[in-house]
Design an enzyme around this catalytic site. Structure first.
Site, PDB file in Angstrom:
ATOM      1  N   GLY A 376      40.070  32.437  35.963  1.00 33.11           N
ATOM      2  CA  GLY A 376      40.538  32.752  37.306  1.00 33.11           C
ATOM      3  C   GLY A 376      41.653  33.769  37.260  1.00 33.11           C
ATOM      4  N   PRO A 377      42.036  34.296  38.414  1.00 39.40           N
ATOM      5  CA  PRO A 377      43.094  35.310  38.472  1.00 39.40           C
ATOM      6  C   PRO A 377      44.451  34.730  38.094  1.00 39.40           C
ATOM      7  CG  PRO A 377      42.424  34.630  40.675  1.00 39.40           C
ATOM      8  CD  PRO A 377      41.462  34.000  39.732  1.00 39.40           C
ATOM      9  N   PRO A 378      45.428  35.594  37.793  1.00 39.32           N
ATOM     10  CA  PRO A 378      46.760  35.101  37.427  1.00 39.32           C
ATOM     11  C   PRO A 378      47.413  34.343  38.580  1.00 39.32           C
ATOM     12  CG  PRO A 378      46.498  37.421  36.835  1.00 39.32           C
ATOM     13  CD  PRO A 378      45.325  37.062  37.688  1.00 39.32           C
ATOM     14  N   VAL A 380      47.092  31.125  39.529  1.00 37.85           N
ATOM     15  CA  VAL A 380      46.392  30.058  40.255  1.00 37.85           C
ATOM     16  C   VAL A 380      46.632  28.694  39.623  1.00 37.85           C
ATOM     17  CG1 VAL A 380      44.610  31.595  41.142  1.00 37.85           C
ATOM     18  CG2 VAL A 380      44.265  30.450  38.958  1.00 37.85           C
ATOM     19  N   LYS A 382      46.349  27.841  36.008  1.00 39.72           N
ATOM     20  CA  LYS A 382      45.511  27.468  34.864  1.00 39.72           C
ATOM     21  C   LYS A 382      46.345  26.816  33.762  1.00 39.72           C
ATOM     22  CE  LYS A 382      44.003  31.634  34.191  1.00 39.72           C
ATOM     23  NZ  LYS A 382      44.738  32.328  35.255  1.00 39.72           N
ATOM     24  N   SER A 704      28.160  46.174  43.510  1.00 40.26           N
ATOM     25  CA  SER A 704      28.147  45.396  44.756  1.00 40.26           C
ATOM     26  C   SER A 704      28.573  46.199  45.981  1.00 40.26           C
ATOM     27  CB  SER A 704      29.067  44.175  44.613  1.00 40.26           C
ATOM     28  OG  SER A 704      30.393  44.571  44.380  1.00 40.26           O
ATOM     29  N   LYS A 747      35.495  37.254  47.452  1.00 42.20           N
ATOM     30  CA  LYS A 747      35.268  38.301  48.446  1.00 42.20           C
ATOM     31  C   LYS A 747      35.358  37.742  49.865  1.00 42.20           C
ATOM     32  CE  LYS A 747      32.384  41.065  45.333  1.00 42.20           C
ATOM     33  NZ  LYS A 747      31.035  41.578  45.041  1.00 42.20           N
TER      34      LYS A 747
END
Length: 830
Positions: A376-378, A380, A382, A704, A747
């Site tokens: 996951g993104p920084p 969050v 983890k 995309s 998104k």
């Protein structure tokens, strides 16, 4: 070159040997005795102990038939019933001089070799061995060469006898009295310390020159080996004398220290190591044997030896590891779930996986540690989630950051032969934890690199494989260590940096970014109380309103996690603390500060970001796409401008190859739909099309954005506006099919943050909507499409497909002739 004659060609020597060689016209049958581990030469007297019944019978029959017996050596001494294939073809015809029967039924035979013989046929009788044997005569290729070799061998034998005790003292005199070169070679060959096969090769040489050369070469080689041994012995003797001297002085020093009452630090250190060894109840048998051996080696070393520190450090490292020392694992799901909920807001999937692990472990009692990978993104949570898992399960927690690790030895350690060698970070961390079942967090596993020092990701393959890591072998320890009880957790921002083989060994759990409501809850429950305490503020001295926190989230941060949000809250807390100290109210708390939306700018300055970045009105040639980044989802604006030209397609915005290919595919689709769109067939030859994605300093890639690019191109060419409140994502094919994409959850979150009302997604991504929170889906209208034609009808400002086609036909004259720059409508410049 020496004075020796150069060797003649092999075929010439063979021909010369055939001239001198005489064959027996008839082979003779002799009793035969196969020998083990000995080769008998002609003129050699040797005692033989015979135990096989067939061999004893052969000896007895030979005594009856004239005392001649054929002796041949076995290729494999372990075979009791040899055949012609398992004995050498050449042996010796010998005379039995004496036979003595022994009490155990075996016999002792004294034989004397007479002449070489070759087996023509191997005969096996019921009770003995016999063979059809042809006598082999010696040959000679050059009489002068034989004389020279004879002299050289006698000289070498004299030197050889001086250096070794293998040659009997009277052998030199006996050899000097022999006038037959063939007999001289056969006399010396049995005394040489060579293998059985080498002696057999000498026996099979019928040419006297070749036989003498072989014997001479073996003697010279042995002489060189003896000289080397002498040099080594001399050097070792000097070292031993020094060692014995040091030992004697050390013993004297130890006796003196004992008399004056001084303790022997070295002995005390060894005693301490032995006590540690005894206290390690769960040490593996291999490790216990190794440590015991190393302690014995340590006792024999002189105190000042450089090797002593290496051995001592090795022993201490082995004994410091937590062999079999485990912490009690809490397997009660209720308290564990409460801890996870107290520490983290949301994160439903990771929490469920941890509870599943605890439930299964409580049922089977023995479960190999799972390998979880949080992606996951920084920001969050983890890494902090790993700490909570350790607290919930009652395990110790250790963390190892792999960001920038390039050396394989960081994982597996260095060999003991290197100066300053140490175990790898895996075992170092276990030593720090003190148990062999901790929660082991491998942070930033996607940031590892590779260079000439090895590939650390390959070294992790064994560590992170539950089927292999129970025998993990560190290069320094050089023994198997059980890692199966360790609960490994890895974290990564993306999966692209993790090799596929490593991904296959892990269970991937994706953690998406937080929604605004989640960020607000996290800030109120976790971040604000944490920063108030960190900055010395009481709960009543500073209060944040919900609107102020939302304003910080929207205008001062742009992230998927909450790391920057915590920084901004910390910044406000520091400034408030500074104001309180200046006013002298830091102790009594006389003043209470309340942060609302209007006062945020006072502490944090001018807002850094726009909130709700959707377009304010419908525009031509601009569409809104959705992108996935390492920090979460983002709105992606596609701008297309039409200019007079010669059909050039210009693509800018620091786009990757895949995204450029999507733009070309979009243009090809538009050209294939030119007639339907009301465009001239040759329109593309009269204009230049410029596709630009703003924020050109940020790299962008992926397929995309295909339908967003296509929509912007069609809008610019037809001068039909794109709806301002619609965003889209999907890959496009040349036929206009809309293909599925990844990162849909992030998104959708980005569209929600950007105040988008409608999102167009591929129909095949419908299954991914189950991961989207219900609250988000209520605020957004999600439209699923299969083809680009559906996207056009939804995204462009038209009442129906017919109206769109009519407007396109109305404006198509614009594309028949290239317009002058001043004639281009203002909409195209937008």
């Amino acid at each position: 070159m020496t004075g020796r004659r150069a060797p003649r060609p092999r075929f010439f020597l063979k021909g010369l040997a055939m001239i001198f060689k005489s064959h027996k016209e008839h082979a003779v049958t002799y009793m035969m005795m196969p020998l083990r581990d000995i080769v008998v030469f002609p003129h050699m007297v040797s005692p033989l102990f015979v135990g096989r019944e067939r061999s004893i019978a052969a000896v007895e029959k030979a005594l009856e038939q004239g005392k001649t017996i054929f002796l041949v050596t076995q290729k494999d001494a372990s075979i009791d019933s040899p055949s012609q294939e398992t004995v050498y073809p050449v042996g010796v015809l010998a005379t039995i001089l004496q036979m003595l029967k022994l009490p155990d039924g075996s016999i002792k035979v004294l034989v004397e070799g007479k002449k070489r013989g070759r087996i023509n046929k191997f005969l096996v009788e019921d009770d003995s061995f016999s063979a059809l044997v042809e006598e082999v005569d010696d040959t000679c290729r050059d009489a002068n060469e034989v004389k020279a070799l004879n002299a050289m061998i006698l000289d070498s034998l004299d030197n050889f006898a001086k250096f070794t005790k293998r040659i009997p003292p009277d052998m030199v005199a006996t050899a000097a009295a022999v006038d037959d070169p063939s007999r001289l070679a056969d006399l010396i060959a049995p005394q040489l310390n060579v293998s059985l096969s080498d002696k057999q090769q000498i026996l099979e040489l019928t040419d006297v020159c070749e036989r003498l050369e072989r014997v001479y070469a073996i003697m010279e080689s042995a002489m060189e080996l003896i000289r080397t041994e002498q040099r080594i012995k001399t050097r070792v003797k000097r070292q031993m004398e020094k060692t014995q001297k040091d030992y004697y002085l050390n013993e004297q020093m130890r006796a003196i220290q004992k008399e004056i009452g001084d303790t022997d630090d070295r002995q005390a250190e060894i005693d301490e190591l032995e006590e540690k060894l005894q206290s390690k109840k769960h040490l593996s048998e291999e490790a216990r044997t190794r440590v015991d051996k190393e302690i014995k080696k340590l006792k024999m070393m002189p105190p000042m030896s450089a090797e002593m520190n290496v051995v001592r450090n090795y022993i201490e490292w082995i004994l410091s590891l937590p062999w079999g020392e485990k912490s009690d694992v809490k397997m009660d799901i209720g308290p564990a779930e409460q801890i996870l909920n107290d520490d983290h807001y949301g994160l439903k999937e990771p929490k469920e996986r941890i509870l599943e692990y605890l439930a299964v472990e409580s049922l089977v009692q023995k479960l190999k540690g799972p390998i979880l990978c949080f992606v996951g993104p920084p920001g969050v949570g983890k890494t902090s989630l790993g700490k909570s898992i350790a607290r919930a399960t009652g395990r110790r927690f250790v963390r190892l950051s792999l960001g920038g690790v390039r050396d394989e030895a960081e994982i597996r350690g260095h060999r003991r032969t290197y100066i300053g060698a140490l175990p790898g970070k895996i075992l170092q961390s276990l030593k720090k934890a003190g148990t062999d079942n901790p929660v082991f967090l491998l942070d930033e596993v996607d940031k590892m690199s590779t260079d000439f020092r090895g590939d650390p990701s390959s070294a992790l393959l064994e560590v992170l494989d539950p089927e292999q890591n129970d025998t993990f072998n560190d290069h320094y320890i050089d023994m198997d260590y059980d890692l199966s009880g360790v609960m490994f957790i890895t974290t990564a921002n993306t999966l692209q940096g993790i090799p596929p083989a490593l991904q296959d060994r892990m269970e991937i759990i994706r953690i998406a970014g937080y929604m605004e409501s989640e960020k607000l809850a996290i800030a109120k429950q976790y971040l604000v109380p944490k920063q108030l305490e960190a900055n010395g503020l009481a709960a009543g001295q500073l209060e944040f309103s919900d609107n102020s926190v939302l304003h910080i989230i929207r205008r001062y941060t742009r992230e998927a996690g909450v790391r920057n949000l915590e920084r901004e809250i910390a910044s406000i807390c520091r400034k408030v603390a500074t104001d309180l100290v200046r006013q002298g109210a830091q102790e009594g708390g006389e003043r209470k500060v309340k942060i609302d939306k209007s006062s945020v700018e006072k502490y944090l300055g001018v807002p850094r970001f726009r909130y709700g970045t959707a377009e304010e009105k419908n525009k031509v040639g601009i569409s809104t796409g959705l992108a996935w980044t390492e920090v979460g989802g983002e709105l992606l604006f596609i701008e297309v401008a039409v200019m007079s030209g010669k059909g050039e397609l210009i693509i800018t915005g620091k786009l990757g190859d895949v995204m450029k290919e999507s733009a070309r595919a979009a243009m090809s689709y538009v050209r294939s739909r030119a007639q339907l769109l009301g465009l001239d067939k040759e329109f593309y030859q009269l204009i230049d099309l410029h596709i630009h994605v703003p924020e050109g300093a940020i790299p962008k890639d992926g397929p995309s954005a295909g339908i967003a690019i296509t929509t912007a191109i069609i809008s610019a060419l037809t001068r039909v506006e794109v709806k301002k409140d619609i965003a889209m994502t999907g890959e496009i094919t040349l036929r206009g099919r809309v293909l599925p994409i990844g990162g849909l959850k992030e998104k959708i979150f980005a569209a929600h943050r950007g105040l988008i009302s409608t999102v167009i997604i591929p129909r095949e991504n419908e299954k991914d909507l189950k991961d989207i929170p219900e609250k988000i889906l209520k605020d957004l209208k999600i439209v699923m499409v299969d083809h680009m034609d559906e996207v056009i009808r939804l995204a462009l400002v038209t009442d129906s497909a017919e109206a769109f086609a009519g407007k396109a036909v109305e404006d198509k004259q614009f594309f028949r002739e290239p317009p002058a720059p001043e004639d281009i409508p203002p909409q195209l410049h937008q």
